[in-house]
Design an enzyme around this catalytic site. Structure first.
Site, short mmCIF file in Angstrom:
data_model
loop_
_atom_site.label_atom_id
_atom_site.label_comp_id
_atom_site.label_asym_id
_atom_site.label_seq_id
_atom_site.Cartn_x
_atom_site.Cartn_y
_atom_site.Cartn_z
N THR A 207 -3.82 -3.11 -1.35
CA THR A 207 -4.35 -3.31 -2.69
C THR A 207 -3.27 -3.22 -3.75
OG1 THR A 207 -4.98 -1.00 -2.60
CG2 THR A 207 -6.72 -2.61 -2.27
N LYS A 209 -0.59 -0.70 -3.95
CA LYS A 209 -0.10 0.62 -4.35
C LYS A 209 1.43 0.65 -4.36
CE LYS A 209 -2.36 2.59 -0.98
NZ LYS A 209 -3.07 1.41 -0.44
N GLU A 426 -27.35 -1.21 -5.10
CA GLU A 426 -26.63 -0.46 -6.13
C GLU A 426 -27.40 -0.47 -7.44
OE1 GLU A 426 -24.28 1.52 -5.40
OE2 GLU A 426 -24.02 0.74 -3.37
P1 ADP Z 1 -0.45 -1.13 -0.38
O1 ADP Z 1 0.79 -0.37 -0.63
O2 ADP Z 1 -1.57 -0.75 -1.32
O3 ADP Z 1 -0.91 -1.12 1.03
P2 ADP Z 1 1.18 -3.32 -1.15
O4 ADP Z 1 1.56 -2.87 -2.50
O5 ADP Z 1 2.18 -3.11 -0.10
O6 ADP Z 1 -0.19 -2.65 -0.71
O7 ADP Z 1 0.73 -4.83 -1.22
C1 ADP Z 1 1.09 -5.76 -0.25
C2 ADP Z 1 1.28 -7.11 -0.85
O8 ADP Z 1 0.05 -7.62 -1.33
C3 ADP Z 1 2.19 -7.09 -2.05
O9 ADP Z 1 3.51 -7.22 -1.69
C4 ADP Z 1 1.69 -8.29 -2.85
O10 ADP Z 1 2.28 -9.46 -2.38
C5 ADP Z 1 0.23 -8.33 -2.53
N1 ADP Z 1 -0.57 -7.70 -3.58
C6 ADP Z 1 -1.40 -6.65 -3.42
N2 ADP Z 1 -1.99 -6.32 -4.58
C7 ADP Z 1 -1.53 -7.16 -5.50
C8 ADP Z 1 -1.77 -7.34 -6.90
N3 ADP Z 1 -2.61 -6.56 -7.57
N4 ADP Z 1 -1.11 -8.31 -7.53
C9 ADP Z 1 -0.26 -9.10 -6.87
N5 ADP Z 1 0.02 -8.99 -5.57
C10 ADP Z 1 -0.61 -8.05 -4.86
ZN ZN Z 2 -26.58 3.77 -1.76
#
Ligand code: ADP
Ligand code: ZN
Ligand code: MG
Length: 612
Positions: A207, A209, A426
């Site tokens: 997502t 992070k 919900e």
């Molecule tokens: P996490 O650390 O939450 O598991 P990552 O930050 O490693 O996730 O995200 C993996 C890839 O997904 C990123 O390198 C990017 O390419 C894509 N991604 C995820 N969230 C976003 C977002 N909000 N905007 C743009 N790209 C995103």
């Molecule tokens: Zn419920």
């Protein structure tokens, strides 16, 4: 490859080391080789028999040990004797009236006895390291065992900024002040503001992070140390702890800066749960981390960020004030967020005029940012296979089938039908939160699947933080919990398994009212609760015993059922009365996936709220 380059000079070094060792061995043996050894008894005998021609005692000043060189009057040979106490020998010779000379350890011998062993040892160690190093391939494991494996990025390599992070508006706003602090710490210190030391990013995988943490560093233009929690967990006890120490030492030298510990759950798991024996190594590492975090002062310019998708298994100590006291939830994106993420990742991928990102966003409910990025990438591969220089909607559709099936396992692809059920479910909770007096108001409602397996959530915003829970409020809590299921019943004429968590919670509350809080007249003010709020596997399981008879057990069950039944009737009544709001809320959810307090309350505009 780096390895290939190394092998050339490496081999020469290897040969030199071996030659050195051989030369050294020959050298040490040379002196003694033409001398004969004596035992101390033989030596005494020779001296007592007056057969001594010449005695030289060789001693290094600092130690009592030494070596005696002796020439006998009856042969030409050189005799040697190692002694543990030179003084004793001297005294003995004096008593026997034998002349002797003392010399310091001669140059060459001194080399042989003092320097040479050191050289040999060093060479041996070098050789060992060298071999280990080669076995580890290009790795530097042997050399840097206790060193932190953190990679440092300064601002020079390609920068990630908030512009690269699509959606996540609220999350970015929360992190904005951290960026500002890192840019201009003085401003905050002047007015005595305390900036959090640690920020914990919590959310399902993919997502964004890690991306967010990088963006904070990029925005602030400060060095960024990144390490993954699993890097700390090594086979050898103590290595993880020493890596933590090293990491913080490096960070202090580079302050202001950010330390980012990805997947912190690998180290920061709840301690002492007794699962699978002692996890000494991990506990030591965690303790060291806590010590380091307590050790640096507020506003020292180090901000520790970390990410996890399992906040429930973290050791509570890590969340205490002065540690990771700021928690930022990073959720799966809603429709709008997904469209923005698609736009970010569509950069550099020319899109044909039939591509409708908005439509793709609508059909990819449950996808994380990483899933979306993957989707576009697969689509681009399809386009390239067709020798096209732009993507068509059809490429994306094909990619969707491909990644959708793969994604089903990790995240959840939500069907239209499921989405509809979740929306009404919900909405059922939300309406009850709104109408019942002591719970709510509704802060947000969402039908975006969460990382923890829920299909959606309705989040209340408790306005007053009361010390006591009242009977009235507990009943309303149960009523709200049942609302989801009731909405499903009313709308679909059928029910799903989706309400199991709600039912569990409602039952638990009702049971606690009866057995713990004395809120049932029939049972009275007796505690029948065995106080096992948190049953950890391996700790309290054995104690979960019942201390009352069958009859009481039956009465308790009956009372619990009465409470739940009453709440059920109440919930059903309210939902039927405000059916229009249920409908409107569900429709809005289907359209937007996530609605705010304002949007929700607008549905009730001009309607008077009363239960009956
Ligand atoms: P996490 O650390 O939450 O598991 P990552 O930050 O490693 O996730 O995200 C993996 C890839 O997904 C990123 O390198 C990017 O390419 C894509 N991604 C995820 N969230 C976003 C977002 N909000 N905007 C743009 N790209 C995103
Ligand atoms: Zn419920
Ligand atoms: Mg990550």
């Amino acid at each position: 490859m780096e390895n290939g380059k190394r092998r050339g000079p490496g081999n020469i070094l290897f040969v030199i080391m071996i030659l050195g060792l051989l030369a050294g061995m020959w050298y040490t043996n040379r002196w003694d080789s033409n001398a004969k050894r004596l035992t101390y008894q033989e030596f005494e005998k020779i001296v007592e028999d007056q057969k001594v021609e010449d005695v030289v005692i060789i001693q290094n000043n600092d130690v009592p040990t030494g070596r005696v060189k002796l020439t006998r009057s009856d042969d030409d040979a050189q005799w040697v004797l190692n002694v543990s106490d030179v003084n004793e020998v001297c005294q003995f010779l004096r008593e026997e009236n034998v002349e002797y000379t003392m010399t310091d350890v001669p140059g060459e011998d001194w080399f042989a006895s003092a320097i040479y062993p050191i050289v040999v040892m060093l060479m041996g160690v070098l050789l060992l390291l060298f071999i280990m190093n080669r076995q580890a391939g290009a790795g530097n494991k042997a050399m840097n065992f206790g060193k932190s494996r953190a990679k440092m990025h300064d601002g020079s390599d390609k920068k990630v900024t908030f512009a690269d992070v699509a959606g996540l508006q609220e999350e970015k706003e929360e992190l904005e002040e951290i960026v500002d602090f890192l840019k201009a710490p003085k401003k905050y210190i002047q007015v005595g503001a305390r900036i959090p030391k640690g920020v914990l990013l919590v959310g399902p995988p993919g997502t964004g992070k890690t991306l967010l943490a990088k963006a904070v560093a990029g925005e602030a233009g400060v060095p960024f140390f990144t390490i993954s929690g699993s890097d700390f967990v090594e086979m050898f006890v103590g290595v993880g702890a020493s890596r933590v120490r090293d990491l913080f030492a490096d960070a202090k030298k580079n302050a202001p800066c950010i330390i980012f510990i990805d997947e912190i759950d690998a180290v920061a798991r709840r301690r002492g749960t007794g699962m699978g024996g002692g996890h000494d190594e991990r506990e030591q590492t965690l303790n060291q981390l806590l010590v380091e975090m307590d050790g640096f002062g507020v506003n020292e310019g180090i901000i520790v960020m970390s990410a996890t998708n399992r906040v429930d298994i973290l050791d509570p100590a890590i969340l205490r004030p002065g540690r990771f006291d700021r928690k930022v939830g990073v959720g799966r994106p809603d429709v709008k967020g997904r469209e923005e993420i698609l736009k970010v990742h569509a950069k550099g991928k020319p899109l044909g005029d039939d591509v409708d990102l908005k439509q793709i966003a609508q059909t990819t409910s449950g996808f994380s940012g990483a899933d979306l990025e993957n989707l576009l990438n697969e689509a681009a591969i399809y386009a390239a296979k067709d020798n096209r220089v732009f993507l068509r909607q059809d490429d994306i559709r094909r990619a969707f089938v491909k990644v959708g099936i793969g994604a089903e396992k990790k995240s959840k692809v939500v069907s239209e039908k499921e989405k509809k059920i979740t929306a009404y479910h919900e909405a059922g909770h939300a309406v009850l939160f709104h109408v019942l007096p002591d719970v709510g108001p509704v802060y947000s409602v969402s039908i975006i699947p969460t990382g923890m397996g829920a299909a959606g959530y309705t989040m209340p915003l408790p306005e007053k933080n009361e010390m006591f829970n009242t009977k009235g409020r507990m009943l309303q809590d149960i009523t709200v919990a049942l609302g989801g299921r009731i909405a499903e019943e009313i709308i679909f004429d059928d029910i799903t398994t989706g309400a199991s968590q709600d039912i569990k919670q409602a039952t638990a509350t009702a049971r606690a009212m009866v057995t713990k809080y004395g809120m049932s007249d029939k049972i009275g003010l007796i505690n029948y609760d065995s106080d096992n709020d948190e049953v950890f596997i391996g700790r309290d399981l054995a104690h979960a015993q019942r201390s009352y008879g069958e009859q009481i057990a039956g009465m308790i069950d009956e009372e619990v059922k009465n409470i739940v039944d009453t709440c059920y009737k109440r919930a059903r009544h309210i939902i039927e009365k405000y059916h229009f709001a249920l409908e409107a809320c569900a429709q809005l959810l289907l359209e937007k996936e996530k609605i705010t307090r304002e949007e929700f309350e607008a549905l009730f505009e001009g309607v008077e709220i009363s239960e009956d």
